[in-house]
Design an enzyme around this catalytic site. Structure first.
Site, PDB file in Angstrom:
ATOM      1  CE  LYS A  55       2.050   1.837  -7.410  1.00 36.17           C
ATOM      2  NZ  LYS A  55       1.257   1.135  -6.391  1.00 36.17           N
ATOM      3  NE  ARG A  61      -4.332   1.059  -2.199  1.00 38.00           N
ATOM      4  CZ  ARG A  61      -3.218   1.130  -2.917  1.00 38.00           C
ATOM      5  NH1 ARG A  61      -2.804   2.295  -3.383  1.00 38.00           N
ATOM      6  NH2 ARG A  61      -2.500   0.043  -3.160  1.00 38.00           N
TER       7      ARG A  61
HETATM    8  C1  LIG Z   1       2.069   0.884  -5.452  1.00 35.23           C
HETATM    9  C2  LIG Z   1       1.985  -0.277  -4.572  1.00 35.23           C
HETATM   10  C3  LIG Z   1       3.137  -0.703  -3.894  1.00 35.23           C
HETATM   11  C4  LIG Z   1       4.454   0.037  -3.969  1.00 35.23           C
HETATM   12  O1  LIG Z   1       4.396   1.190  -3.175  1.00 35.23           O
HETATM   13  P1  LIG Z   1       5.694   2.088  -2.890  1.00 35.23           P
HETATM   14  O2  LIG Z   1       5.286   2.983  -1.780  1.00 35.23           O
HETATM   15  O3  LIG Z   1       5.983   2.818  -4.164  1.00 35.23           O
HETATM   16  O4  LIG Z   1       6.783   1.178  -2.511  1.00 35.23           O
HETATM   17  C5  LIG Z   1       3.029  -1.837  -3.105  1.00 35.23           C
HETATM   18  N1  LIG Z   1       1.861  -2.495  -2.977  1.00 35.23           N
HETATM   19  C6  LIG Z   1       0.743  -2.115  -3.622  1.00 35.23           C
HETATM   20  C7  LIG Z   1      -0.503  -2.894  -3.407  1.00 35.23           C
HETATM   21  C8  LIG Z   1       0.766  -0.982  -4.427  1.00 35.23           C
HETATM   22  O5  LIG Z   1      -0.349  -0.606  -5.040  1.00 35.23           O
END
Ligand SMILES: *Cc1c(COP(=O)(O)O)cnc(C)c1O
Length: 376
Positions: A40, A141
């Site tokens: 992302k 979250r």
């Molecule tokens: C963005 C995201 C990740 C990846 O997070 P990083 O800290 O970049 O490894 C993993 N799980 C979810 C649900 C996310 O939204």
């Protein structure tokens, strides 16, 4: 010429592949887990997606179905990886369930209403959509809130989900260190394992995926505290930037310079460091602070808040000091520059995650994908 276009974001695919290989190896060796590469921060770039798969990821994940769709299209040219799953990270919006089922094999979920809609959409598309239930183990979250004691809310959601004809519950997951900054530890991971066990008692088949989180789980893999049984991780920042996301220190075994931002000097003049006149708010409603360093050489770069979170940039030259930014201008004190500069020269920065996200998303920033051997 495209390579001269500024500002730009240079993405070194060899370094990303190298970081991915190291982290997928670590997850496999320590707990036998697979890694979903998270794309992302680069808007689902197919180039990055591909090197993540070459580096050993067992699937790809993104928060937006638009990004997954791009990857899905690119994947049709990668027969060796075509069977690997795509996972949607953000809880699906009820209005987008059809697109989710079309583009993602797996989605992360926490809402009964949305699960029903997903099942309906999957039925219309004649598919089985796989889901992972998210539990909130403290970070606040996404996920079903789990209090200590009996997780009756989770168990009743599991029972309901099992009645949906076109949904397959394949796992449980959690996310930490995002909103609440909660640091993953062994006790939290053991709670996740216990919840997985309790779900398996209800569904009567083993869960395929027990997803122990994002890059914040990597330190536990390194120090050996990750319990066996956690069999999946979703890694973005640690792969792309080589950072320990708990304290932003460098992750041993990874490169920190896979992403470089370049911006061009459009004005280079000598000016005082204190504004002259009565000062109020700046263009962004902030009461800026100024440090009096005397008369300094100051560069203005063609890069601004439309393109980047400027305080997330670290100049490659330690003699450069970022002073501030407006929508389209970045001000840098270059008096102590290691090399003499002229108008038209580029200044280089390493972006942090927030800066990378903005650079990748800005249509004004050219993206260059290179290999380490290429001339940068
Ligand atoms: C963005 C995201 C990740 C990846 O997070 P990083 O800290 O970049 O490894 C993993 N799980 C979810 C649900 C996310 O939204």
């Amino acid at each position: 010429m495209m390579s001269d276009y500024t500002p730009s974001l240079t993405v070194d695919l060899d370094k990303i592949r190298q970081n991915t290989r190291y982290l997928t190896g670590l997850a496999r060796e320590r707990v036998g887990a697979g890694v979903f590469g998270v794309t992302k921060a680069l808007s689902g770039s197919p180039e990055v997606a591909r090197v993540m798969l070459e580096g050993g990821c067992c699937g790809l994940a993104d928060s937006r179905f638009e990004n997954l769709r791009k990857i899905r299209v690119a994947m049709t040219d990668w027969p060796e990886f075509q069977a690997l799953p795509l996972m949607l990270l953000r809880i699906p919006a009820p209005s987008q369930v059809r697109q989710v089922v079309e583009t993602a094999d797996i989605s992360l979920n926490s809402e009964w209403k949305t699960l029903q809609l997903l099942s309906q959409a999957a039925g219309e598309l004649r598919r089985i959509h796989q889901i992972v239930l998210m539990v909130d183990l403290g970070d606040l979250r996404e996920g079903i809130w789990i209090d200590t004691g009996n997780p009756s809310n989770l168990i009743s959601l599991v029972r309901n989900t099992l009645t949906l004809p076109n949904i397959k519950l394949i796992g449980i997951g959690t996310n930490l260190a995002c909103y609440g900054g909660v640091i993953p530890d062994r006790a939290i991971m053991e709670r996740l394992l216990k919840l997985a066990f309790q779900i398996e008692q209800v569904c009567d088949y083993p869960l395929e995926m027990i997803s122990g989180g994002n890059s914040s789980a990597v330190p536990m893999l390194l120090d050996g505290s990750m319990p066996k049984g956690i069999n999946s991780f979703r890694l973005g920042e640690s792969i792309l930037l080589g950072k320990n996301v708990i304290d932003r220190s460098d992750l041993p075994g990874t490169r920190q310079d896979a992403m470089i931002c370049r911006a061009e000097i459009i004005e280079l003049q000598t000016k005082p460091s204190m504004p002259r006149g009565v000062t109020g708010q700046n263009a962004f409603g902030e009461q800026a602070r100024y440090i009096d360093r005397g008369i300094r050489q100051r560069a203005i770069l063609a890069l601004g808040r439309q393109d980047v979170v400027f305080d997330g940039l670290t100049p490659l030259d330690p003699g450069h000091i970022i002073l501030g930014a407006s929508s389209d201008h970045l001000l840098v004190d270059v008096s102590d520059s290691r090399t003499p500069l002229r108008v038209g020269d580029r200044i280089l920065f390493i972006p942090n995650y927030g800066a990378l996200l903005a650079l990748a998303t800005s249509p004004y920033v050219a993206k260059h994908y290179v290999s380490s051997d290429d001339d940068r």
